[in-house]
Design a protein around this motif. Sequence first.
Motif, PDB file in Angstrom:
ATOM      1  N   HIS A   1      31.179  58.988  57.904  1.00  0.00           N
ATOM      2  CA  HIS A   1      29.831  58.418  57.817  1.00  0.00           C
ATOM      3  C   HIS A   1      28.985  58.861  59.008  1.00  0.00           C
ATOM      4  O   HIS A   1      27.785  59.126  58.857  1.00  0.00           O
ATOM      5  N   HIS A   2      29.596  58.946  60.167  1.00  0.00           N
ATOM      6  CA  HIS A   2      28.849  59.327  61.360  1.00  0.00           C
ATOM      7  C   HIS A   2      28.455  60.793  61.380  1.00  0.00           C
ATOM      8  O   HIS A   2      27.379  61.137  61.871  1.00  0.00           O
ATOM      9  N   ILE A   3      29.305  61.635  60.854  1.00  0.00           N
ATOM     10  CA  ILE A   3      29.073  63.079  61.036  1.00  0.00           C
ATOM     11  C   ILE A   3      28.463  63.747  59.822  1.00  0.00           C
ATOM     12  O   ILE A   3      27.966  64.874  59.931  1.00  0.00           O
ATOM     13  N   ASP A   4      28.471  63.119  58.654  1.00  0.00           N
ATOM     14  CA  ASP A   4      27.932  63.742  57.447  1.00  0.00           C
ATOM     15  C   ASP A   4      26.488  63.314  57.227  1.00  0.00           C
ATOM     16  O   ASP A   4      26.146  62.148  57.385  1.00  0.00           O
ATOM     17  N   GLY A   5      25.667  64.250  56.815  1.00  0.00           N
ATOM     18  CA  GLY A   5      24.265  63.945  56.558  1.00  0.00           C
ATOM     19  C   GLY A   5      24.074  63.029  55.377  1.00  0.00           C
ATOM     20  O   GLY A   5      23.171  62.190  55.363  1.00  0.00           O
ATOM     21  N   ALA A   6      24.916  63.175  54.362  1.00  0.00           N
ATOM     22  CA  ALA A   6      24.827  62.336  53.163  1.00  0.00           C
ATOM     23  C   ALA A   6      26.213  61.765  52.894  1.00  0.00           C
ATOM     24  O   ALA A   6      26.949  62.253  52.040  1.00  0.00           O
ATOM     25  N   PRO A   7      26.618  60.733  53.609  1.00  0.00           N
ATOM     26  CA  PRO A   7      27.965  60.191  53.476  1.00  0.00           C
ATOM     27  C   PRO A   7      28.226  59.659  52.078  1.00  0.00           C
ATOM     28  O   PRO A   7      27.329  59.149  51.399  1.00  0.00           O
ATOM     29  N   GLN A   8      29.468  59.791  51.652  1.00  0.00           N
ATOM     30  CA  GLN A   8      29.868  59.330  50.332  1.00  0.00           C
ATOM     31  C   GLN A   8      30.381  57.895  50.426  1.00  0.00           C
ATOM     32  O   GLN A   8      31.303  57.596  51.180  1.00  0.00           O
ATOM     33  N   TRP A   9      29.734  57.010  49.693  1.00  0.00           N
ATOM     34  CA  TRP A   9      30.158  55.613  49.678  1.00  0.00           C
ATOM     35  C   TRP A   9      29.929  55.052  48.287  1.00  0.00           C
ATOM     36  O   TRP A   9      28.962  55.400  47.605  1.00  0.00           O
ATOM     37  N   SER A  10      30.835  54.194  47.859  1.00  0.00           N
ATOM     38  CA  SER A  10      30.678  53.519  46.574  1.00  0.00           C
ATOM     39  C   SER A  10      31.041  52.050  46.746  1.00  0.00           C
ATOM     40  O   SER A  10      31.762  51.665  47.676  1.00  0.00           O
ATOM     41  N   THR A  11      30.547  51.214  45.857  1.00  0.00           N
ATOM     42  CA  THR A  11      30.708  49.774  46.008  1.00  0.00           C
ATOM     43  C   THR A  11      32.162  49.346  45.970  1.00  0.00           C
ATOM     44  O   THR A  11      32.516  48.293  46.528  1.00  0.00           O
ATOM     45  N   ASP A  12      33.037  50.154  45.334  1.00  0.00           N
ATOM     46  CA  ASP A  12      34.439  49.754  45.282  1.00  0.00           C
ATOM     47  C   ASP A  12      35.142  49.894  46.630  1.00  0.00           C
ATOM     48  O   ASP A  12      36.284  49.453  46.790  1.00  0.00           O
ATOM     49  N   MET A  13      34.464  50.486  47.627  1.00  0.00           N
ATOM     50  CA  MET A  13      35.037  50.567  48.964  1.00  0.00           C
ATOM     51  C   MET A  13      34.933  49.239  49.712  1.00  0.00           C
ATOM     52  O   MET A  13      35.640  49.012  50.691  1.00  0.00           O
ATOM     53  N   ALA A  14      34.040  48.374  49.257  1.00  0.00           N
ATOM     54  CA  ALA A  14      33.862  47.079  49.909  1.00  0.00           C
ATOM     55  C   ALA A  14      34.932  46.116  49.424  1.00  0.00           C
ATOM     56  O   ALA A  14      35.085  45.898  48.222  1.00  0.00           O
ATOM     57  N   ASN A  15      35.680  45.546  50.348  1.00  0.00           N
ATOM     58  CA  ASN A  15      36.738  44.603  50.008  1.00  0.00           C
ATOM     59  C   ASN A  15      36.147  43.198  49.965  1.00  0.00           C
ATOM     60  O   ASN A  15      36.087  42.498  50.972  1.00  0.00           O
ATOM     61  N   LEU A  16      35.685  42.811  48.772  1.00  0.00           N
ATOM     62  CA  LEU A  16      35.063  41.507  48.554  1.00  0.00           C
ATOM     63  C   LEU A  16      35.853  40.759  47.487  1.00  0.00           C
ATOM     64  O   LEU A  16      35.800  41.126  46.311  1.00  0.00           O
ATOM     65  N   PRO A  17      36.597  39.727  47.859  1.00  0.00           N
ATOM     66  CA  PRO A  17      37.292  38.936  46.840  1.00  0.00           C
ATOM     67  C   PRO A  17      36.323  38.453  45.772  1.00  0.00           C
ATOM     68  O   PRO A  17      35.199  38.056  46.066  1.00  0.00           O
ATOM     69  N   ILE A  18      36.760  38.496  44.522  1.00  0.00           N
ATOM     70  CA  ILE A  18      35.878  38.193  43.396  1.00  0.00           C
ATOM     71  C   ILE A  18      35.389  36.748  43.451  1.00  0.00           C
ATOM     72  O   ILE A  18      36.162  35.808  43.605  1.00  0.00           O
ATOM     73  N   ALA A  19      34.074  36.612  43.341  1.00  0.00           N
ATOM     74  CA  ALA A  19      33.430  35.300  43.219  1.00  0.00           C
ATOM     75  C   ALA A  19      32.298  35.476  42.223  1.00  0.00           C
ATOM     76  O   ALA A  19      31.213  35.941  42.573  1.00  0.00           O
ATOM     77  N   GLU A  20      32.556  35.132  40.961  1.00  0.00           N
ATOM     78  CA  GLU A  20      31.596  35.415  39.906  1.00  0.00           C
ATOM     79  C   GLU A  20      30.226  34.830  40.179  1.00  0.00           C
ATOM     80  O   GLU A  20      29.199  35.425  39.840  1.00  0.00           O
ATOM     81  N   TRP A  21      30.181  33.672  40.804  1.00  0.00           N
ATOM     82  CA  TRP A  21      28.901  32.998  41.050  1.00  0.00           C
ATOM     83  C   TRP A  21      28.084  33.679  42.156  1.00  0.00           C
ATOM     84  O   TRP A  21      26.920  33.364  42.339  1.00  0.00           O
ATOM     85  N   LEU A  22      28.703  34.621  42.862  1.00  0.00           N
ATOM     86  CA  LEU A  22      27.985  35.373  43.886  1.00  0.00           C
ATOM     87  C   LEU A  22      27.769  36.827  43.492  1.00  0.00           C
ATOM     88  O   LEU A  22      27.032  37.551  44.178  1.00  0.00           O
ATOM     89  N   ALA A  23      28.394  37.261  42.404  1.00  0.00           N
ATOM     90  CA  ALA A  23      28.445  38.679  42.057  1.00  0.00           C
ATOM     91  C   ALA A  23      27.062  39.308  41.881  1.00  0.00           C
ATOM     92  O   ALA A  23      26.845  40.466  42.245  1.00  0.00           O
ATOM     93  N   SER A  24      26.109  38.564  41.331  1.00  0.00           N
ATOM     94  CA  SER A  24      24.798  39.153  41.059  1.00  0.00           C
ATOM     95  C   SER A  24      24.074  39.561  42.335  1.00  0.00           C
ATOM     96  O   SER A  24      23.207  40.436  42.313  1.00  0.00           O
ATOM     97  N   GLY A  25      24.430  38.928  43.454  1.00  0.00           N
ATOM     98  CA  GLY A  25      23.767  39.270  44.703  1.00  0.00           C
ATOM     99  C   GLY A  25      24.562  40.148  45.630  1.00  0.00           C
ATOM    100  O   GLY A  25      24.035  40.634  46.635  1.00  0.00           O
ATOM    101  N   ASP A  26      25.836  40.391  45.303  1.00  0.00           N
ATOM    102  CA  ASP A  26      26.694  41.133  46.231  1.00  0.00           C
ATOM    103  C   ASP A  26      26.141  42.515  46.573  1.00  0.00           C
ATOM    104  O   ASP A  26      26.194  42.952  47.727  1.00  0.00           O
ATOM    105  N   PHE A  27      25.621  43.213  45.565  1.00  0.00           N
ATOM    106  CA  PHE A  27      25.128  44.567  45.799  1.00  0.00           C
ATOM    107  C   PHE A  27      23.660  44.722  45.402  1.00  0.00           C
ATOM    108  O   PHE A  27      23.186  45.840  45.176  1.00  0.00           O
ATOM    109  N   ALA A  28      22.938  43.611  45.332  1.00  0.00           N
ATOM    110  CA  ALA A  28      21.536  43.652  44.901  1.00  0.00           C
ATOM    111  C   ALA A  28      20.700  44.544  45.804  1.00  0.00           C
ATOM    112  O   ALA A  28      19.792  45.251  45.342  1.00  0.00           O
TER     113      ALA A  28
END
Length: 429
Positions: free
Chosen positions: A342-369
């Motif tokens: 992330h520090h050295i690349d101009g366009a770092p590769q990241w996807s939401t599945d890299m975030a370790n967030l235990p599932i909470a359905e009632w919060l899901a709509s805002g997790d990646f808003a």
Amino acid sequence: MALLFCLVAPASAELPDPLTSADFIQFDADQAALGQLLFYDKILSGNRNIACSTCHHPKFGTADGLSLGIGEGGSGLGPDRTPGIGEDRIRKRIPRNAPGLWNLSARDLHTFFHDGRLMVSARYGNGFDTPAEEWLPSGLNSPLAAQALFPLVAQFEMAGNPGENEIAGAMHDRIDAAWPILAKRVRTIPAYGEAFVAAFDHIDAAKDVTIVEIANALAAFMGTEWQSFDSPFDAYLAGDISALSEAALTGLTVFYGKGQCSSCHAGPLMSDQEFHALALPQFGPGRTRRFDPMPRDVGRMGKTDDLVDAYRFRTPMLRNIALTAPYGHNGAYPTLTGIIRHHIDGAPQWSTDMANLPIAEWLASGDFAIQDDRFEKQRQSRHRDTQPLPLTNDEVASLEAFLEALTGKSVEQTPFGVPERVPSGLPLD
């Protein structure tokens, strides 16, 4: 723990002096032993259901293994912690990654939290500039003691929600209103009252115990338990030229040379204790300011209200960094390679599945808003302090080897360890 490589200043080839025990505050052993019990005891939380150790457990390098923590209302420990069920379930994720607790008693350490909202300062006459301002009590033995007070009165971390307990209600009146209630809760447990009288010379009876003694005991424990300066890198600095593997030695050369990492990870503590913007991918509830219309985290600006500080976060120290994944102020990257890239690349590769967030359905709509807000992304990218750097794959691998060589040899043989039980009788995590 967050990880930061600042690549904007000229590199320095000069290695730091080795850390020694003289670089750390020396605490009273009896107070540290008392702090050990308090650290693992859920009595310090509003609903008696979470301890300091829940989010800073030695099993997980004194962190929790999650991108964003599961605080009050959750269940379990570490990456397996769940967000709870029914009325007790969490109402919000912790906005930032739980940092490790290594070397927080270093004498030169003056800035705490990702946004530096606690600093050594004469501003309020109590030794510190903190969210409690002039209401922070006097007599704290260190910045670490001051820091220990704030999770206790944070709604989603340990205090709980208004109406659930007396701690949550009091802290919504004024930040210092809950601390005396917590102190009374602790000192009226006979074993704690007796221990405070024995450990503190100025405490003649349990009724004299205040939140200051509790904070000082917590600091004595954390500051004693998690000193770490016996890594292969530390041995190398002390003169053992064979302490580092060939790969780690190559990584050291990159770290202090072409990689320019030491321009921010400077000195014996491997941190300049300043603030830098990395444009890490945003997600979660954010740490919003009073009138923020979106779940974003503007970092240091949230404390200073100065646009110069937008999206900047404190440079963390790096010893034992290999133990405290995921990385970044919000735990965006699960691996050292990812955060380096992330520090050295101009366009770092990241996807939401890299975030370790235990599932909470009632919060899901805002997790990646926030990921859908292109204007916020543009604002964040304009404040990025790092620039692309042409490191080879081998150089990146050597940097990772060097970071792994920052792990202390005695991290699992700490002075106190985990107690078998605590005076409150509450269960341990």
